[in-house]
Design a protein around this motif. Structure first.
Motif, mmCIF file in Angstrom:
data_model
loop_
_atom_site.group_PDB
_atom_site.id
_atom_site.type_symbol
_atom_site.label_atom_id
_atom_site.label_comp_id
_atom_site.label_asym_id
_atom_site.label_seq_id
_atom_site.Cartn_x
_atom_site.Cartn_y
_atom_site.Cartn_z
ATOM 1 N N ARG A 161 26.107 5.998 69.764
ATOM 2 C CA ARG A 161 26.758 6.586 70.933
ATOM 3 C C ARG A 161 25.791 6.731 72.105
ATOM 4 N NH1 ARG A 161 30.920 11.345 69.551
ATOM 5 N NH2 ARG A 161 31.276 10.970 71.775
ATOM 6 N N GLY A 162 24.497 6.634 71.811
ATOM 7 C CA GLY A 162 23.508 6.652 72.885
ATOM 8 C C GLY A 162 22.664 7.911 72.919
ATOM 9 N N LEU A 163 21.344 7.727 72.947
ATOM 10 C CA LEU A 163 20.430 8.853 73.122
ATOM 11 C C LEU A 163 20.502 9.321 74.571
ATOM 12 C CD1 LEU A 163 17.284 7.561 71.177
ATOM 13 C CD2 LEU A 163 18.854 9.357 70.458
ATOM 14 N N LYS A 164 20.483 10.613 74.767
ATOM 15 C CA LYS A 164 20.591 11.180 76.102
ATOM 16 C C LYS A 164 19.211 11.461 76.690
ATOM 17 C CE LYS A 164 25.106 11.516 76.564
ATOM 18 N NZ LYS A 164 25.857 10.853 77.660
ATOM 19 N N MET A 263 27.583 16.027 74.814
ATOM 20 C CA MET A 263 26.543 15.856 73.794
ATOM 21 C C MET A 263 26.904 16.550 72.488
ATOM 22 S SD MET A 263 22.962 16.215 75.917
ATOM 23 C CE MET A 263 22.000 16.050 74.421
ATOM 24 N N SER A 264 28.176 16.778 72.243
ATOM 25 C CA SER A 264 28.594 17.466 71.022
ATOM 26 C C SER A 264 28.208 16.673 69.775
ATOM 27 C CB SER A 264 30.100 17.713 71.042
ATOM 28 O OG SER A 264 30.804 16.487 71.144
ATOM 29 N N TYR A 265 28.074 15.336 69.898
ATOM 30 C CA TYR A 265 27.732 14.522 68.735
ATOM 31 C C TYR A 265 26.280 14.722 68.300
ATOM 32 C CZ TYR A 265 25.893 11.315 72.342
ATOM 33 O OH TYR A 265 25.206 10.754 73.394
ATOM 34 N N GLN A 267 25.232 17.731 67.502
ATOM 35 C CA GLN A 267 25.210 18.976 66.734
ATOM 36 C C GLN A 267 24.901 18.768 65.257
ATOM 37 O OE1 GLN A 267 28.941 20.896 67.577
ATOM 38 N NE2 GLN A 267 28.286 21.619 69.600
ATOM 39 N N VAL A 268 25.610 17.857 64.584
ATOM 40 C CA VAL A 268 25.392 17.648 63.153
ATOM 41 C C VAL A 268 23.987 17.130 62.865
ATOM 42 C CG1 VAL A 268 26.099 16.310 61.130
ATOM 43 C CG2 VAL A 268 27.823 17.397 62.581
ATOM 44 N N PRO A 269 23.471 16.106 63.580
ATOM 45 C CA PRO A 269 22.084 15.685 63.326
ATOM 46 C C PRO A 269 21.073 16.807 63.520
ATOM 47 C CG PRO A 269 23.222 14.036 64.633
ATOM 48 C CD PRO A 269 24.138 15.214 64.554
ATOM 49 N N LEU A 270 21.301 17.682 64.492
ATOM 50 C CA LEU A 270 20.352 18.771 64.724
ATOM 51 C C LEU A 270 20.419 19.837 63.637
ATOM 52 C CD1 LEU A 270 20.509 19.236 68.602
ATOM 53 C CD2 LEU A 270 18.570 18.450 67.240
ATOM 54 N N VAL A 271 21.612 20.034 63.036
ATOM 55 C CA VAL A 271 21.705 20.963 61.898
ATOM 56 C C VAL A 271 20.879 20.429 60.727
ATOM 57 C CG1 VAL A 271 23.257 21.973 60.189
ATOM 58 C CG2 VAL A 271 23.933 21.897 62.579
ATOM 59 N N TRP A 272 21.027 19.139 60.428
ATOM 60 C CA TRP A 272 20.204 18.521 59.385
ATOM 61 C C TRP A 272 18.732 18.600 59.751
ATOM 62 C CZ3 TRP A 272 21.560 17.844 54.719
ATOM 63 C CH2 TRP A 272 22.836 17.436 54.364
ATOM 64 N N CYS A 273 18.438 18.380 61.024
ATOM 65 C CA CYS A 273 17.069 18.376 61.514
ATOM 66 C C CYS A 273 16.402 19.732 61.262
ATOM 67 C CB CYS A 273 17.080 18.054 63.003
ATOM 68 S SG CYS A 273 15.464 17.818 63.720
ATOM 69 N N ARG A 274 17.121 20.805 61.543
ATOM 70 C CA ARG A 274 16.562 22.146 61.318
ATOM 71 C C ARG A 274 16.286 22.366 59.833
ATOM 72 N NH1 ARG A 274 16.478 26.913 64.188
ATOM 73 N NH2 ARG A 274 17.813 26.064 65.843
ATOM 74 N N LEU A 275 17.209 21.930 58.987
ATOM 75 C CA LEU A 275 17.030 22.075 57.543
ATOM 76 C C LEU A 275 15.775 21.344 57.073
ATOM 77 C CD1 LEU A 275 18.177 22.891 54.715
ATOM 78 C CD2 LEU A 275 19.329 20.681 54.724
ATOM 79 N N ILE A 276 15.587 20.137 57.552
ATOM 80 C CA ILE A 276 14.452 19.315 57.124
ATOM 81 C C ILE A 276 13.132 19.876 57.642
ATOM 82 C CG2 ILE A 276 13.386 17.043 57.396
ATOM 83 C CD1 ILE A 276 16.331 15.945 57.484
#
Length: 461
Positions: A161-164, A263-265, A267-276
């Protein structure tokens, strides 16, 4: 750090060192609930078990068949030790499926792993987990690789979808004027080189906190993952993030993450990112060697899962009813004018301010095929106290419900209740852990709640 050896076991199974197994002439066919690990791994886990840190509650030192062993407690997840051994602990309800295969060749381990993923969606921060992915069943991924796979797929979808980009403030000594001249630094730096301009300007770059954090998380899972599919996707994504620097301060970057409109898309990668990047908490098991682990307390996971399913069902079918969790306010006794021994039932179904049904979850294995005698007496005592303190004493009878996970030896509720006196009845029921439409409590045919909540029985039938 990549796993050089993978071990899968259930809750309350045991681990023995290679040396201990040799001394006791251990054979895996004789004791399938005991797994052999290297002496280095065993010594590391034993040191954690005997420490004063929080990790000590995850393992217990025991003796089995003349062997010193470490027994895994009521936690499920992954332990990653310094010598690259990956220990996967799965929910104990899989023990009832051991040795069985389903039509699609789904083993006991696979079913236990899938059940854990389904329940984890009820935990805060894990609602984004996908539990019906075909790759999970097809590739029989260990739990850690499942999480890594889902993180990578979420990042891959983001990249498509594209990096912002965002405006980043820069300062530089240029041969031309750009942006705004910093007069103070111009005088200090360019007193001699008058052909230079010390400028402040904004540049539209991919170097923003969200992208830096994602790049850091990708590099971290690269050191852990050993799945060929995951490593291939990692290599492709690493090329995309190549020009983005890593995060030098995770906490600061998470604080400064700003998701603009559209940029709602992220959200999910950042949730995983915080966990990792937080070390795969909620229960890390790092010790001095900082070995990554991801462990979940199963009592809490099961309780949250049951609460979530019941809330969703009642919200649709009977919005006047509410499900309250971890209710307080009642005590078992008073001493010297003070309340003692707080009673905290897991769940209470209410209509307004009136308690209708008290429910308590127990993450235990049962075998009611022969009799109901193996139901813990302490569990009955506990529900008896809840009934007396939280429910009204009248002949209409208000119920308490004891909920166990559905399993091969307990897949149907006890047909008759335990009568507790004062009109109270105690029902013992299984809770189905699946993604089926009618998942939830399997009520017995003799069950009859008040008219305000009869819909619960209808949904399970």
């Amino acid at each position: 750090m990549r796993a050089s050896k993978e071990i899968t076991l259930f809750e309350f199974d045991c681990l023995v060192s290679d040396e201990g197994a040799k001394q006791a002439a251990y054979t895996s066919s004789e004791y399938s609930h005991i797994q052999v690990i290297s002496n280095i791994t065993y010594d590391y886990l034993k040191s954690l078990c005997l420490s004063d840190e929080s990790e000590s509650k995850l393992l217990q030192l025991r003796r089995r068949r003349n062997m010193e062993v470490l027994q895994v407690q009521n936690y499920a997840g992954v332990i990653f030790t310094p010598d690259r051994t990956q220990i996967e602990v799965l929910p104990k309800i899989g023990k009832s499926f051991k040795g069985e295969e389903t039509d699609n060749d789904e083993s006991a381990y696979d079913k236990a792993r899938k059940s854990l993923l389904i329940m984890l969606r009820a935990l805060k921060g894990f609602s984004h987990i996908q539990t019906s992915s075909a790759n999970i069943a097809k590739q029989k991924m260990p739990l850690l690789e499942v999480f890594i796979s889902q993180f990578l797929k979420s990042v891959n979808a983001l990249v498509k979808r594209g990096l912002k980009s965002d405006y980043v403030r820069r300062e530089d000594n240029l041969a031309f004027l750009k942006g705004k001249l910093n007069v103070g630094k111009q005088v200090k730096r360019n007193y001699i080189n008058k052909h230079k301009f010390y400028c402040e300007y904004d540049e539209f770059l991919l170097d923003r906190p969200a992208n830096r954090l994602l790049h850091s998380a990708l590099l971290k899972v690269k050191t852990i993952s050993r799945s060929a599919a995951n490593r291939k996707l990692l290599q492709e994504l690493e090329f995309v993030f190549n020009e983005i620097p890593q995060s030098s301060d995770y906490k600061s970057d998470f604080t400064n993450v700003k998701l603009d409109r559209g940029m709602s898309y992220y959200q999910v990668p950042l949730v995983w990112c915080r966990l990792i990047l937080d070390g795969f908490s909620p229960q890390s098991m790092k010790g001095e060697s900082h070995a990554v682990s991801l462990l979940f307390p199963m009592e809490k996971v099961f309780e949250d899962y049951v609460a979530k399913v019941l809330k969703e069902q009642l919200a649709v079918s009977h919005p006047k009813l509410s499900v309250n969790t971890q209710v307080t306010g009642e005590y078992l006794a008073r001493y010297d004018g003070r309340n003692k021994f707080s009673l905290r039932p897991d769940l209470i179904i209410k209509e307004g301010n009136t308690n209708q049904v008290v429910l308590d979850t127990k993450w235990k294995l049962l075998n009611t095929k022969l009799s109901n005698s193996n139901i813990s007496q302490s569990d009955i005592y506990q529900l008896f106290a809840y009934a007396k303190k939280y429910l009204a004493d009248d002949e209409s009878g208000q119920d308490v419900v004891l909920i166990y996970p559905s399993q091969d030896n307990f897949d149907e509720a006890l047909q008759y209740p335990f009568k507790l006196g004062d009109g109270h009845k105690l029902w013992v029921v299984p809770f189905d852990i699946s993604e089926k439409k009618h998942t939830g409590i399997r009520w017995p045919s003799a069950f009859n709640l008040t008219s305000s909540i009869e819909v619960l029985q209808q949904q399970s039938n």
